[in-house]
Design an enzyme around this catalytic site. Structure first.
Site, PDB file in Angstrom:
ATOM      1  N   LYS A 204     -11.063   1.253  10.368  1.00 45.79           N
ATOM      2  CA  LYS A 204     -10.246   2.500  10.548  1.00 45.79           C
ATOM      3  C   LYS A 204     -10.290   3.616  10.967  1.00 45.79           C
ATOM      4  O   LYS A 204     -10.768   4.367  10.155  1.00 45.79           O
ATOM      5  CB  LYS A 204      -8.862   2.527   9.251  1.00 45.79           C
ATOM      6  CG  LYS A 204      -7.473   3.046   9.286  1.00 45.79           C
ATOM      7  CD  LYS A 204      -6.361   3.341   8.082  1.00 45.79           C
ATOM      8  CE  LYS A 204      -5.268   3.638   8.143  1.00 45.79           C
ATOM      9  NZ  LYS A 204      -5.140   5.166   7.467  1.00 45.79           N
TER      10      LYS A 204
ATOM     11  N   GLY B  18       1.678   9.702   4.033  1.00 47.00           N
ATOM     12  CA  GLY B  18       2.374  10.179   2.202  1.00 47.00           C
ATOM     13  C   GLY B  18       3.482  11.235   2.150  1.00 47.00           C
ATOM     14  O   GLY B  18       4.060  11.412   0.708  1.00 47.00           O
TER      15      GLY B  18
ATOM     16  N   ASN C 218      -0.086   2.644   1.302  1.00 47.67           N
ATOM     17  CA  ASN C 218      -0.845   3.009   0.160  1.00 47.67           C
ATOM     18  C   ASN C 218      -0.024   3.842  -1.285  1.00 47.67           C
ATOM     19  O   ASN C 218       0.071   3.658  -2.482  1.00 47.67           O
ATOM     20  CB  ASN C 218      -2.535   4.182   0.188  1.00 47.67           C
ATOM     21  CG  ASN C 218      -3.138   4.118  -0.743  1.00 47.67           C
ATOM     22  OD1 ASN C 218      -4.324   5.002  -0.319  1.00 47.67           O
ATOM     23  ND2 ASN C 218      -2.724   4.263  -1.990  1.00 47.67           N
ATOM     24  N   THR C 219       0.458   5.128  -1.074  1.00 45.79           N
ATOM     25  CA  THR C 219       0.793   5.956  -1.524  1.00 45.79           C
ATOM     26  C   THR C 219       2.515   6.051  -2.001  1.00 45.79           C
ATOM     27  O   THR C 219       2.398   6.237  -3.115  1.00 45.79           O
ATOM     28  CB  THR C 219       0.939   7.361  -0.367  1.00 45.79           C
ATOM     29  OG1 THR C 219       0.062   8.078  -0.368  1.00 45.79           O
ATOM     30  CG2 THR C 219       2.249   8.549  -1.431  1.00 45.79           C
TER      31      THR C 219
END
Length: 257
Positions: free
Chosen positions: A96, A157, A206-207
């Site tokens: 990635k 995020g 993710n976050t």
């Protein structure tokens, strides 16, 4: 079933591995999400003298495909070197690719991104580029050899959700045969369902999971939302209408004098 660089993946949720409260919580979140791909940052886990080897071994034991990333890289040479190190550690050509251009928004440096993608593709890597929703940049990445695109829907995020639905729709329409994975900015399961309803192939999180009060439950919630959004897209959703349409028939309606 999702196919990425010739590999078939059963889940359309890709899960990041950073910022979880503990390795045990991460492992259970991966299990409950039923993801087939976990991303991991080589730079983050080896920075500051941290014992990256132990963490990487734990990731291998999760039983999912590892997608290393170049998170934290701010230039072409740095990203290329990190990718090559990741290939040695994880024995995979998947990468990635992130090349950050702005410290505040973490927006990709799209010029460096295209250059790095070309270098890595020529070196045998199968590149998953983290990019914006710009169509011209997307075309340049495909020309550089990328066979998957990972556009953001909001800055990393922020949990803001899709900020430009028109741009995402255009990208899906412009590249109907290219696997598109929405990466960055998703904060809620409803955000994930929304982009899946647009016809995107997968979502990377993710976050939104790691930062939740209960990451394990949130991982499962996202998995269900992504499945629902994809199923709705496949079923063919009604488009919004300007006028009301009765749901019950009016033909044969009784008339009372």
């Amino acid at each position: 079933m999702l196919e990425l660089y010739g590999t078939q993946i059963t889940s359309r949720l890709l899960l990041g591995t950073a910022r979880y409260p503990s390795p045990a919580v991460l492992a259970e979140a991966v299990k409950r999400s039923q993801t087939g791909i976990a991303t991991v940052s080589l730079r983050r886990e080896t920075a500051g003298g941290r014992n990256g080897g132990t963490f990487f071994e734990m990731i291998r034991e999760l039983g999912v495909r590892v997608l290393p990333n170049t998170a934290g890289c701010h230039g072409v040479s740095e990203a290329v070197l990190t990718a090559k190190m990741a290939r040695e550690v994880f024995r995979t050509n998947w990468i990635k690719l992130e090349v950050i251009g702005n410290h505040d928004t973490l927006q990709p440096d799209v010029f460096a991104l295209v250059e790095a993608a070309r270098i890595l593709t020529d070196d045998g890597f199968e590149v998953f580029p983290y990019t914006t929703d710009d169509l011209i940049v997307a075309e340049r990445l495909l020309e550089a050899g990328c066979k998957v695109l990972m556009p953001w829907c909001a800055p990393i995020g922020t949990a803001a959700g899709p900020l430009n639905l028109s741009a995402l729709r255009s990208m899906r329409a412009h590249f109907p045969e290219v696997p598109l994975v929405v990466d960055a900015g998703i904060g809620r399961p409803s955000h994930a369902a929304t982009v899946m309803e647009l016809g995107f192939d997968a979502v990377l999180l993710n976050t939104a999971v790691a930062g939740a009060g209960d990451p394990v439950a949130m991982a499962e919630a996202f998995a269900k939302a992504i499945d629902a959004g994809r199923q709705a897209y496949g079923a063919g959703m009604l488009e919004p209408r300007d006028m009301a349409v009765p749901s019950t028939p009016v033909i044969g309606k009784p008339v009372f004098a």
